[in-house]
Design an enzyme around this catalytic site. Structure first.
Site, PDB file in Angstrom:
ATOM      1  N   ALA A 199       0.796  -1.234   0.000  1.00 51.86           N
ATOM      2  CA  ALA A 199       0.000   0.000   0.000  1.00 51.86           C
ATOM      3  C   ALA A 199       0.827   1.281   0.000  1.00 51.86           C
ATOM      4  O   ALA A 199       0.392   2.308  -0.517  1.00 51.86           O
ATOM      5  CB  ALA A 199      -0.937   0.006   1.212  1.00 51.86           C
ATOM      6  N   CYS A 326      15.108   0.867  -1.032  1.00 49.32           N
ATOM      7  CA  CYS A 326      14.430  -0.156  -0.241  1.00 49.32           C
ATOM      8  C   CYS A 326      15.421  -0.953   0.589  1.00 49.32           C
ATOM      9  O   CYS A 326      15.037  -1.748   1.404  1.00 49.32           O
ATOM     10  CB  CYS A 326      13.656  -1.116  -1.142  1.00 49.32           C
ATOM     11  SG  CYS A 326      12.283  -0.304  -1.923  1.00 49.32           S
TER      12      CYS A 326
HETATM   13  C1  LIG Z   1       9.361  -4.060  -6.447  1.00 52.63           C
HETATM   14  C2  LIG Z   1       9.292  -4.098  -4.958  1.00 52.63           C
HETATM   15  N1  LIG Z   1       9.019  -5.266  -4.347  1.00 52.63           N
HETATM   16  C3  LIG Z   1       8.930  -5.361  -3.016  1.00 52.63           C
HETATM   17  C4  LIG Z   1       9.126  -4.254  -2.208  1.00 52.63           C
HETATM   18  C5  LIG Z   1       8.975  -4.407  -0.727  1.00 52.63           C
HETATM   19  O1  LIG Z   1       7.691  -4.013  -0.325  1.00 52.63           O
HETATM   20  P1  LIG Z   1       7.400  -3.659   1.213  1.00 52.63           P
HETATM   21  O2  LIG Z   1       8.143  -2.415   1.513  1.00 52.63           O
HETATM   22  O3  LIG Z   1       5.921  -3.481   1.281  1.00 52.63           O
HETATM   23  O4  LIG Z   1       7.845  -4.845   2.011  1.00 52.63           O
HETATM   24  C6  LIG Z   1       9.439  -3.017  -2.806  1.00 52.63           C
HETATM   25  C7  LIG Z   1       9.736  -1.760  -2.068  1.00 52.63           C
HETATM   26  O5  LIG Z   1       9.850  -1.598  -0.937  1.00 52.63           O
HETATM   27  C8  LIG Z   1       9.510  -2.942  -4.219  1.00 52.63           C
HETATM   28  O6  LIG Z   1       9.773  -1.783  -4.841  1.00 52.63           O
END
Ligand SMILES: Cc1ncc(COP(=O)(O)O)c(C=O)c1O
Length: 373
Positions: A199, A326
Site C-alpha cells: 500500500a 528499499c
Molecule cells: C518491487 C518491490 N518489491 C517489493 C518491495 C517491498 O515491499 P514492502 O516495503 O511493502 O515490504 C518493494 C519496495 O519496498 C519494491 O519496490
C-alpha cells in the site's frame, strides 16, 4: 523548499486515507476474531476492504490475502511454492527486488531449490527466447518476474510472459508492488498465479499489503498461529492498515487517468531538461522514454563533487535516491545497475515522481544538480 522525488521508495499518505484510518482507530477496536458485536464490526470492515480491492483488480475476494506488504507477500509465494507445490526450480531475473533475490538465495543455499536467471539485455529487458528455453527445460517450475523494476522502471511484457507460463503449464508470480495503483490492472485478463502488492507505494500506509492467490492454487501460510485470513496468515489483522489500503487503492484508481497524464508530462519535461542541462548524462534501463512513468534513472560521470551529491542535495532540501532506497539506505552499488553493466565510473541517481510532484520542483532540482556537479 523541500522536494521529495523518492516516490518509488515510498509515497506520502493521502489525507483522505489518514481520515479513514483515524476513524477506525477511534471508533473500531474489536478483535475481528471475536464473536461479539465489536469483533463483528471490524470483521465487516476487513471484508469490505477485501471486496473493494478484489473489485478494482477484477479478482474474487477469496483470492485476496492481507499481509504486511510486498516483502511478506513475495516470501509467502516462494515458501509456499517450494513447500506445498513441489517446486524444485525457480526462474527469475537478476534485477528482481531483494525481497525475491535474497529469499531465493536462502532457499537455494539450504538445497531446497535451484534458481535459474533469465538473460536480460543492457537495457534490462528480458530475453523472452531465453526465458522460454529455461521454462521448457524446467517443466515443474515457478517463474517469478516483477511487473515494473523499482530502480530503472523497466516494464515486463507481462502478457507475453504469462502466455509462455500457461503454454508450458508452469506457475507464474509477479511482484506488482510498483504497478498496482499506477495502472489499470485486470487480473482476470492476465494468467497469473500469484501477485504481490504494497500500500505504501500508492499513498497508503506502510506495513500493509496483499497477496493475490489465483483460486486454482492452494498454498499453506508462511506465518502460523490463529486462523486469520482463512488460515493463510496468522496474527490479529492490521485493521487500520487494511481500511487505509483499500481507500488508497480506490483513490489511486478512480483518478488514474488524470494522475498518469500529469506524471507523464512531468517525466517528459524532466528528461528534456536533464538532457539540455547536464553534460554527458545517460539514462539507464528503459527510463528515458519507456518504462514506468514515475521513474527516471540516470548516470553522470563521477567527479569529486558527484561522490557527495545525494548528501548535498539532501542538505539543500531535495530527496532523491541512488539506485534503490528499499535496502535500508545502503549506498553500495545496486545489483540492478550492475546487472545492466553500468560502470563504477558513473554516479547513478533515481528520481521518482507522484501526483504531488510539480514542474517548479523539477526546475529547482535541475538547477541545483547543475550547480552541485
Ligand atoms: C518491487 C518491490 N518489491 C517489493 C518491495 C517491498 O515491499 P514492502 O516495503 O511493502 O515490504 C518493494 C519496495 O519496498 C519494491 O519496490
Amino acid at each position: 523548499m523541500n522536494i521529495y522525488f523518492d516516490n518509488a521508495a515510498t509515497t506520502p499518505i493521502e489525507n483522505e486515507v489518514i481520515e479513514v484510518m483515524l476513524s477506525v482507530m477511534k471508533d473500531k477496536y474489536g478483535n475481528p476474531s471475536s464473536i461479539h458485536r465489536f469483533g463483528r464490526e471490524t470483521k465487516v470492515l476487513i471484508e469490505d476492504a477485501r471486496k473493494k480491492i478484489a473489485t478494482i483488480l477484477n479478482a474474487s475476494p477469496s483470492e485476496i490475502f492481507f499481509t504486511s506488504g510486498g516483502t511478506e507477500s513475495n516470501n509467502t509465494v516462494i515458501y509456499g511454492a517450494i513447500n506445498d507445490l513441489g517446486i524444485k526450480n525457480i526462474i527469475t531475473s537478476p534485477i528482481e527486488h531483494h525481497a525475491i533475490t535474497h529469499t531465493l538465495d536462502m532457499f537455494e543455499k539450504i538445497g531446497l531449490v535451484k534458481v535459474h536467471f533469465a538473460k536480460i539485455n543492457e537495457k534490462g529487458q528480458i530475453d523472452l527466447l531465453n526465458l522460454e528455453e529455461l521454462i521448457k527445460s524446467n517443466p515443474n517450475s515457478l517463474v517469478t518476474l516483477m511487473h515494473a523494476n523499482n530502480e530503472i522502471g523497466n516494464l515486463l511484457p507481462i502478457n507475453d510472459v504469462s502466455r509462455l507460463c500457461s503454454k508450458y503449464k508452469v506457475l507464474f508470480h509477479s511482484d506488482m508492488v510498483q504497478t498496482i495503483g499506477k495502472f489499470d490492472i485486470n487480473l482476470n485478463n492476465i494468467e497469473v498465479d500469484f501477485v504481490s502488492s504494497s500500500a505504501h507505494k500508492y499513498h497508503g500506509p506502510k506495513g500493509i499489503g496483499f497477496l493475490y492467490i489465483n483460486g486454482k492454487n492452494k498454498i499453506k501460510p508462511l506465518i502460523y498461529g490463529g486462523g486469520q485470513e482463512r488460515n493463510m496468515r496468522a496474527g490479529t489483522e492490521n485493521i487500520y492498515g487494511i481500511a487505509g489500503m483499500a481507500k488508497a487503492l480506490e483513490i489511486a484508481t478512480t483518478n488514474m487517468v488524470d494522475i498518469q497524464t500529469h506524471i507523464k508530462k512531468l517525466k517528459l519535461y524532466a528528461v528534456s531538461q536533464l538532457k539540455a542541462n547536464i553534460k554527458h548524462i545517460q539514462f539507464n534501463g528503459e527510463s528515458e522514454n519507456n518504462g514506468l512513468y514515475t521513474i527516471i534513472n540516470f548516470s553522470v560521470p563521477k567527479t569529486n563533487n558527484s561522490e557527495m551529491l545525494l548528501y548535498n542535495l539532501d542538505i539543500e532540501g531535495v530527496a532523491i535516491s541512488s539506485g534503490s532506497a528499499c535496502s535500508s539506505g545502503s549506498n553500495s552499488a545496486s545489483h540492478v545497475l550492475k546487472a545492466i553493466n553500468i560502470s563504477n565510473e558513473f554516479t547513478s541517481l533515481r528520481i521518482s515522481f507522484c501526483k504531488y510532484s510539480t514542474f517548479d520542483e523539477i526546475d529547482v532540482f535541475i538547477n541545483l544538480l547543475k550547480r552541485l556537479l
